[in-house]
Design a protein around this motif. Structure first.
Motif, mmCIF file in Angstrom:
data_model
loop_
_atom_site.group_PDB
_atom_site.id
_atom_site.type_symbol
_atom_site.label_atom_id
_atom_site.label_comp_id
_atom_site.label_asym_id
_atom_site.label_seq_id
_atom_site.Cartn_x
_atom_site.Cartn_y
_atom_site.Cartn_z
ATOM 1 N N SER A 85 19.808 42.583 74.855
ATOM 2 C CA SER A 85 19.459 42.113 73.458
ATOM 3 C C SER A 85 19.363 40.563 73.346
ATOM 4 C CB SER A 85 20.741 42.934 72.565
ATOM 5 O OG SER A 85 21.990 42.252 73.088
ATOM 6 N N GLY A 86 19.820 39.925 74.541
ATOM 7 C CA GLY A 86 19.845 38.457 74.177
ATOM 8 C C GLY A 86 18.365 37.735 73.683
ATOM 9 N N PRO A 87 17.215 37.926 74.163
ATOM 10 C CA PRO A 87 16.124 37.500 73.517
ATOM 11 C C PRO A 87 15.741 37.824 72.052
ATOM 12 C CG PRO A 87 15.688 38.577 75.630
ATOM 13 C CD PRO A 87 17.068 38.993 75.503
ATOM 14 N N ALA A 88 16.084 38.995 71.719
ATOM 15 C CA ALA A 88 15.944 38.958 70.269
ATOM 16 C C ALA A 88 17.199 38.570 69.386
ATOM 17 C CB ALA A 88 15.894 40.826 70.062
ATOM 18 N N THR A 89 18.308 38.510 69.830
ATOM 19 C CA THR A 89 19.312 37.727 69.220
ATOM 20 C C THR A 89 18.795 36.176 68.971
ATOM 21 O OG1 THR A 89 21.051 39.224 70.217
ATOM 22 C CG2 THR A 89 21.801 37.027 69.239
#
Ligand code: PHE
Length: 362
Positions: free
Chosen positions: A147-151
């Motif tokens: 979920s890092g990139p969307a966060t």
């Protein structure tokens, strides 16, 4: 532990002692008023089981607010696996499988995802027994992955919204942004900032990360580097005291406290880290210093939002990311406006929006 649960305003606390590993499992379902409770699985060691329970109860409430503010049809929950200090990979694997069965038994009232100490790979294991109530498994296993990139995209949008509010202009060209922690959220955030023409400074303690961003990309490193005996705290202190437009904490929790707030030389704090304020009153100190604070859970919801969109509505990644940008941007504008007209903090404005949604749902 009784008084912790008695004083908590949530719905259900599940407690299990995992005899084979000596781990304690706590699942806190804070609210299902807006939909099934969603929240990550935190795995770490605690001084005692009640500290772990306290974490689960507190974090689950945070998830209720985080998901309610942007109007997502989900409630808040959280699980904590409080493990003994050493757990070999085999034992860890079996613990995750037993935990998955417990999630399965709850019949979908709690749905899990990665959190501190767990990964998408771990969710693949949990899903062996806990499917279909497991989000953000690896893409190879059919999940939405990290979920890092969307966060990071949500944090980037938050920085733009803060600049628009402060300077009347959302463009980041020439603005200085200090990213504290260039990891799974800070890393992709830096890419977005560079693309937008911002002057990016960063701080980190991991040597490989430093090499990548300082040497290969030529970014300014704050703290660390020249003094090998420097501690993590030294590095952090230098970061707080560095002049910049936006300070973006993307690593540790509790970074905004009565020691650090007086040091800050930024105009806004907008970051992806969870629980940035050591205490709620720290937001008043920021306000008193004229520093705009964008509430952490409003800004860092992008990962959960995109993951849920992809996995529960079949939305393509690109469209899910567009939803994150639109949602985080409009929610923050509303918060800044409400805070200004009512003379309250942004945090109080965010809580009001969440509580209105919860009240409207009956
Ligand atoms: N740990 C994530 C958070 O705190 C939860 C999450 C991630 C939920 C991905 C769904 C999908 O926001």
């Amino acid at each position: 532990m009784e008084s912790l649960i008695e004083d908590w305003d949530g719905e259900t606390a599940v407690v299990r002692y995992d005899r084979p590993t000596g781990a304690w499992i706590f699942i806190a379902i804070h609210s299902t008023r807006l939909g099934p409770a969603v929240g990550g699985t935190r795995m770490k060691s605690y001084p005692d089981p009640s500290a772990a329970l306290r974490d689960a109860l507190r974090l689950s409430k945070g998830m209720t607010y985080k998901l309610a503010v942007p109007g997502l049809p989900f409630g808040g929950g959280k699980a904590v696996l409080a493990t003994p200090r050493r757990l070999d990979p085999e034992a860890r694997h079996e613990l995750l499988r037993r935990y998955g069965s417990l999630v399965q038994q709850l019949g979908g009232s709690y749905r899990t995802a990665p959190d501190v100490g767990t990964s998408s790979e771990d969710m693949d294991v949990v899903a062996e027994t806990g499917a279909p109530y497991v989000f953000a498994r690896t893409e190879a296993a059919g999940g939405s992955g990290s979920s890092g990139p969307a966060t990071a995209l949500g944090v980037f949008t938050g920085i733009q919204a803060a600049c628009k509010h402060l300077f009347g202009d959302a463009t980041l060209a020439g603005r200085s942004v200090l990213v504290q922690g260039a990891g799974s959220v800070g890393g992709p955030l830096i890419e977005h900032l560079l693309e937008a023409g911002a002057r990016v400074l960063f701080s980190d303690v991991d040597e490989r990360t430093i090499r990548h961003f300082q040497v290969e990309l030529g970014l300014e490193l704050v703290g660390g580097g020249d003094a090998p005996e420097e501690t993590t705290e030294d590095v952090a202190r230098e970061a707080f005291a560095t002049e910049c437009d936006v300070f973006s904490p993307c690593a540790l929790g509790g970074v905004l406290n009565n020691e650090t707030i007086p040091l800050l030389k930024c105009k806004a704090v907008v970051g992806g880290a969870n629980n940035q304020l050591a205490e709620p009153k720290d937001e008043d100190s920021l306000r008193a210093r004229g520093i705009l604070y964008a509430p952490d859970y409003v800004v860092n919801v992008g990962g959960a939002m995109a993951g849920l969109a992809m996995e529960t509505r079949g939305v393509a990644r690109q469209d899910a990311e567009r939803e994150v940008v639109e949602s985080v941007g409009s929610v923050l504008r509303r918060i800044f406006e409400l805070a200004d007209t009512e003379g309250i903090t942004n945090g109080a404005a965010a809580r009001r929006i969440a509580e209105e949604r919860l009240a409207a749902a009956g």
